[in-house]
Structures are given as structure tokens and as C-alpha cells.
Design a protein around this motif. Structure first.
Motif, PDB file in Angstrom:
ATOM      1  N   GLN A   6     105.774  49.806  56.970  1.00 24.36           N
ATOM      2  CA  GLN A   6     107.050  49.775  56.373  1.00 24.36           C
ATOM      3  C   GLN A   6     107.345  48.684  55.995  1.00 24.36           C
ATOM      4  OE1 GLN A   6     109.563  50.515  59.951  1.00 24.36           O
ATOM      5  NE2 GLN A   6     108.964  52.660  60.140  1.00 24.36           N
ATOM      6  N   ARG A   7     106.360  47.639  56.138  1.00 30.71           N
ATOM      7  CA  ARG A   7     106.667  46.327  55.291  1.00 30.71           C
ATOM      8  C   ARG A   7     106.218  46.146  53.761  1.00 30.71           C
ATOM      9  NH1 ARG A   7     104.511  42.286  60.092  1.00 30.71           N
ATOM     10  NH2 ARG A   7     106.082  42.880  61.657  1.00 30.71           N
ATOM     11  N   PRO A   8     106.798  45.736  52.751  1.00 33.18           N
ATOM     12  CA  PRO A   8     106.091  45.376  51.743  1.00 33.18           C
ATOM     13  C   PRO A   8     105.090  44.719  51.493  1.00 33.18           C
ATOM     14  CG  PRO A   8     108.362  44.451  51.716  1.00 33.18           C
ATOM     15  CD  PRO A   8     108.276  45.108  52.928  1.00 33.18           C
ATOM     16  N   PRO A   9     104.324  44.633  50.499  1.00 30.19           N
ATOM     17  CA  PRO A   9     103.195  43.739  50.550  1.00 30.19           C
ATOM     18  C   PRO A   9     103.862  42.331  50.187  1.00 30.19           C
ATOM     19  CG  PRO A   9     102.929  45.054  48.716  1.00 30.19           C
ATOM     20  CD  PRO A   9     104.437  45.556  49.653  1.00 30.19           C
ATOM     21  N   LEU A  10     103.254  41.108  50.428  1.00 30.85           N
ATOM     22  CA  LEU A  10     103.695  39.962  50.168  1.00 30.85           C
ATOM     23  C   LEU A  10     103.241  39.534  48.785  1.00 30.85           C
ATOM     24  CD1 LEU A  10     103.166  38.199  53.679  1.00 30.85           C
ATOM     25  CD2 LEU A  10     105.360  38.609  52.656  1.00 30.85           C
ATOM     26  N   PRO A  11     104.326  39.041  47.951  1.00 30.35           N
ATOM     27  CA  PRO A  11     103.918  38.802  46.656  1.00 30.35           C
ATOM     28  C   PRO A  11     103.189  37.510  46.488  1.00 30.35           C
ATOM     29  CG  PRO A  11     106.306  38.331  47.052  1.00 30.35           C
ATOM     30  CD  PRO A  11     105.710  39.104  48.189  1.00 30.35           C
ATOM     31  N   ASP A  12     102.401  37.349  45.320  1.00 31.81           N
ATOM     32  CA  ASP A  12     101.669  36.143  45.238  1.00 31.81           C
ATOM     33  C   ASP A  12     102.400  34.785  44.833  1.00 31.81           C
ATOM     34  OD1 ASP A  12      99.301  34.461  44.504  1.00 31.81           O
ATOM     35  OD2 ASP A  12     100.251  34.288  42.620  1.00 31.81           O
ATOM     36  N   HIS A  13     104.044  35.086  44.489  1.00 33.50           N
ATOM     37  CA  HIS A  13     104.892  33.971  44.151  1.00 33.50           C
ATOM     38  C   HIS A  13     106.362  34.471  44.917  1.00 33.50           C
ATOM     39  CE1 HIS A  13     106.264  30.804  41.113  1.00 33.50           C
ATOM     40  NE2 HIS A  13     107.148  30.785  42.150  1.00 33.50           N
ATOM     41  N   LEU A  14     106.829  33.705  45.641  1.00 33.26           N
ATOM     42  CA  LEU A  14     108.035  34.126  46.346  1.00 33.26           C
ATOM     43  C   LEU A  14     108.927  33.173  46.357  1.00 33.26           C
ATOM     44  CD1 LEU A  14     109.422  36.468  47.799  1.00 33.26           C
ATOM     45  CD2 LEU A  14     108.300  35.903  49.833  1.00 33.26           C
ATOM     46  N   SER A  15     110.205  33.181  46.342  1.00 35.46           N
ATOM     47  CA  SER A  15     111.205  32.151  46.439  1.00 35.46           C
ATOM     48  C   SER A  15     112.441  32.618  47.265  1.00 35.46           C
ATOM     49  CB  SER A  15     111.719  31.774  44.952  1.00 35.46           C
ATOM     50  OG  SER A  15     112.939  30.895  45.191  1.00 35.46           O
ATOM     51  N   ILE A  16     113.099  31.751  47.903  1.00 36.68           N
ATOM     52  CA  ILE A  16     114.171  32.386  48.781  1.00 36.68           C
ATOM     53  C   ILE A  16     115.482  32.274  47.993  1.00 36.68           C
ATOM     54  CG2 ILE A  16     113.219  31.454  50.914  1.00 36.68           C
ATOM     55  CD1 ILE A  16     114.991  29.016  50.662  1.00 36.68           C
ATOM     56  N   ASP A  17     115.406  31.470  46.919  1.00 34.26           N
ATOM     57  CA  ASP A  17     116.665  31.471  46.038  1.00 34.26           C
ATOM     58  C   ASP A  17     116.871  32.880  45.388  1.00 34.26           C
ATOM     59  OD1 ASP A  17     118.715  30.799  44.504  1.00 34.26           O
ATOM     60  OD2 ASP A  17     117.565  29.514  43.142  1.00 34.26           O
ATOM     61  N   PRO A  18     117.925  33.698  45.720  1.00 35.57           N
ATOM     62  CA  PRO A  18     118.484  34.731  44.947  1.00 35.57           C
ATOM     63  C   PRO A  18     118.605  34.831  43.505  1.00 35.57           C
ATOM     64  CG  PRO A  18     119.954  34.335  46.599  1.00 35.57           C
ATOM     65  CD  PRO A  18     119.089  33.142  46.520  1.00 35.57           C
ATOM     66  N   ARG A  19     118.550  33.551  42.877  1.00 33.65           N
ATOM     67  CA  ARG A  19     118.843  33.662  41.528  1.00 33.65           C
ATOM     68  C   ARG A  19     117.600  33.574  40.713  1.00 33.65           C
ATOM     69  NH1 ARG A  19     122.130  28.687  41.385  1.00 33.65           N
ATOM     70  NH2 ARG A  19     120.405  28.155  42.961  1.00 33.65           N
ATOM     71  N   SER A  20     116.314  33.413  41.532  1.00 35.84           N
ATOM     72  CA  SER A  20     115.025  33.124  40.727  1.00 35.84           C
ATOM     73  C   SER A  20     114.271  34.491  40.794  1.00 35.84           C
ATOM     74  CB  SER A  20     114.056  32.466  42.028  1.00 35.84           C
ATOM     75  OG  SER A  20     112.876  32.604  41.613  1.00 35.84           O
ATOM     76  N   PRO A  21     113.681  34.614  39.332  1.00 33.83           N
ATOM     77  CA  PRO A  21     113.026  36.042  39.017  1.00 33.83           C
ATOM     78  C   PRO A  21     111.695  36.229  40.384  1.00 33.83           C
ATOM     79  CG  PRO A  21     112.310  34.239  37.766  1.00 33.83           C
ATOM     80  CD  PRO A  21     113.310  33.495  38.574  1.00 33.83           C
ATOM     81  N   HIS A  22     111.600  35.223  41.092  1.00 41.79           N
ATOM     82  CA  HIS A  22     110.582  35.423  41.988  1.00 41.79           C
ATOM     83  C   HIS A  22     110.894  35.987  43.493  1.00 41.79           C
ATOM     84  CE1 HIS A  22     107.531  34.147  39.170  1.00 41.79           C
ATOM     85  NE2 HIS A  22     108.301  32.892  38.897  1.00 41.79           N
ATOM     86  N   HIS A  23     112.338  35.927  43.519  1.00 41.45           N
ATOM     87  CA  HIS A  23     113.115  36.644  44.790  1.00 41.45           C
ATOM     88  C   HIS A  23     112.860  38.036  44.790  1.00 41.45           C
ATOM     89  CE1 HIS A  23     115.821  36.401  47.998  1.00 41.45           C
ATOM     90  NE2 HIS A  23     116.382  37.321  47.542  1.00 41.45           N
ATOM     91  N   VAL A  24     112.444  38.545  46.059  1.00 40.57           N
ATOM     92  CA  VAL A  24     112.229  39.825  46.431  1.00 40.57           C
ATOM     93  C   VAL A  24     113.073  40.094  47.716  1.00 40.57           C
ATOM     94  CG1 VAL A  24     110.686  41.814  47.009  1.00 40.57           C
ATOM     95  CG2 VAL A  24     109.838  39.807  45.354  1.00 40.57           C
ATOM     96  N   ALA A  25     114.104  40.705  47.602  1.00 39.25           N
ATOM     97  CA  ALA A  25     115.007  40.968  48.751  1.00 39.25           C
ATOM     98  C   ALA A  25     114.366  41.779  49.868  1.00 39.25           C
ATOM     99  CB  ALA A  25     116.252  41.614  48.256  1.00 39.25           C
ATOM    100  N   ALA A  26     113.624  42.885  49.601  1.00 38.68           N
ATOM    101  CA  ALA A  26     112.974  43.576  50.651  1.00 38.68           C
ATOM    102  C   ALA A  26     111.895  42.974  51.470  1.00 38.68           C
ATOM    103  CB  ALA A  26     112.202  44.758  49.925  1.00 38.68           C
ATOM    104  N   VAL A  27     111.371  41.824  50.958  1.00 36.71           N
ATOM    105  CA  VAL A  27     110.522  40.890  51.925  1.00 36.71           C
ATOM    106  C   VAL A  27     111.198  40.217  52.846  1.00 36.71           C
ATOM    107  CG1 VAL A  27     108.767  39.055  51.741  1.00 36.71           C
ATOM    108  CG2 VAL A  27     108.783  40.908  50.063  1.00 36.71           C
ATOM    109  N   PHE A  28     112.186  39.659  52.523  1.00 36.21           N
ATOM    110  CA  PHE A  28     113.261  38.918  53.423  1.00 36.21           C
ATOM    111  C   PHE A  28     114.047  39.960  54.594  1.00 36.21           C
ATOM    112  CE2 PHE A  28     112.720  36.030  49.766  1.00 36.21           C
ATOM    113  CZ  PHE A  28     112.232  35.119  50.179  1.00 36.21           C
ATOM    114  N   GLU A  29     113.736  40.903  54.276  1.00 38.97           N
ATOM    115  CA  GLU A  29     114.137  41.763  55.533  1.00 38.97           C
ATOM    116  C   GLU A  29     113.536  41.782  56.780  1.00 38.97           C
ATOM    117  OE1 GLU A  29     114.615  45.693  54.004  1.00 38.97           O
ATOM    118  OE2 GLU A  29     116.159  45.285  52.654  1.00 38.97           O
ATOM    119  N   HIS A  30     112.225  41.046  56.597  1.00 33.78           N
ATOM    120  CA  HIS A  30     111.075  40.920  57.688  1.00 33.78           C
ATOM    121  C   HIS A  30     110.879  39.600  57.751  1.00 33.78           C
ATOM    122  CE1 HIS A  30     110.609  45.286  57.463  1.00 33.78           C
ATOM    123  NE2 HIS A  30     110.496  45.123  56.115  1.00 33.78           N
TER     124      HIS A  30
END
Length: 82
Positions: A6-30
Motif C-alpha cells: 500500500q506504500r508508494p515507492p520512495l522517489p529519488d528526490h523528495l521535499s517536505i515543502d508543498p510548493r516544491s515540484p518534488h513534493h509527493v503528498a502520498a509518500v507523507f501519508e506514511h
């Protein structure tokens, strides 16, 4: 309990800032953990595994928009789900 289907794969580049193009909200549900140079860090704002860096907030410095300045640290980066 450790159902990884049920977990999405972790991306190579991830940011906690929602304004960033590297923010993936589905990852932060875990709960995501980051190891930097074989030590777990709890203060990572952004990471890139392939380039080998993390960004952490500086203690007091703010940018012109009032957000904390980010410091880039280079080394071995590993991302994992807890």
C-alpha cells in the motif's frame, strides 16, 4: 503490520515543502525515515539519493520570504519507511 504493497515507492528526490515540484503528498501519508552517512536524521527538509545530498533548516537565518534558510549537506543518503 509491515504491508509494503500500500506504500508508494520512495522517489529519488523528495521535499517536505508543498510548493516544491518534488513534493509527493502520498509518500507523507506514511512515516519516512532518512539515514545520512549511516545516522538517522530527523531534521531533513529535502533529499536527493542519486546526487547524495540533504537539505536541513538553519537555526536562525530566514530568507526574504520568512522561511528558514536551507543548508545542503553532501554524503550517503538512504530513505526508508518506518
Amino acid at each position: 503490520m509491515n504491508d509494503t504493497t500500500q506504500r508508494p515507492p520512495l522517489p529519488d528526490h523528495l521535499s517536505i515543502d508543498p510548493r516544491s515540484p518534488h513534493h509527493v503528498a502520498a509518500v507523507f501519508e506514511h512515516d519516512v525515515g532518512i539515514k545520512f552517512n549511516d545516522k538517522e536524521r530527523m531534521d531533513v527538509d529535502e533529499y536527493c539519493i542519486s546526487e547524495g545530498w540533504i537539505k536541513v533548516s538553519s537555526a536562525k537565518s530566514l530568507d526574504r520570504r520568512g522561511n528558514p534558510m536551507l543548508i545542503k549537506l553532501k554524503g550517503k543518503v538512504e530513505a526508508f519507511y518506518r
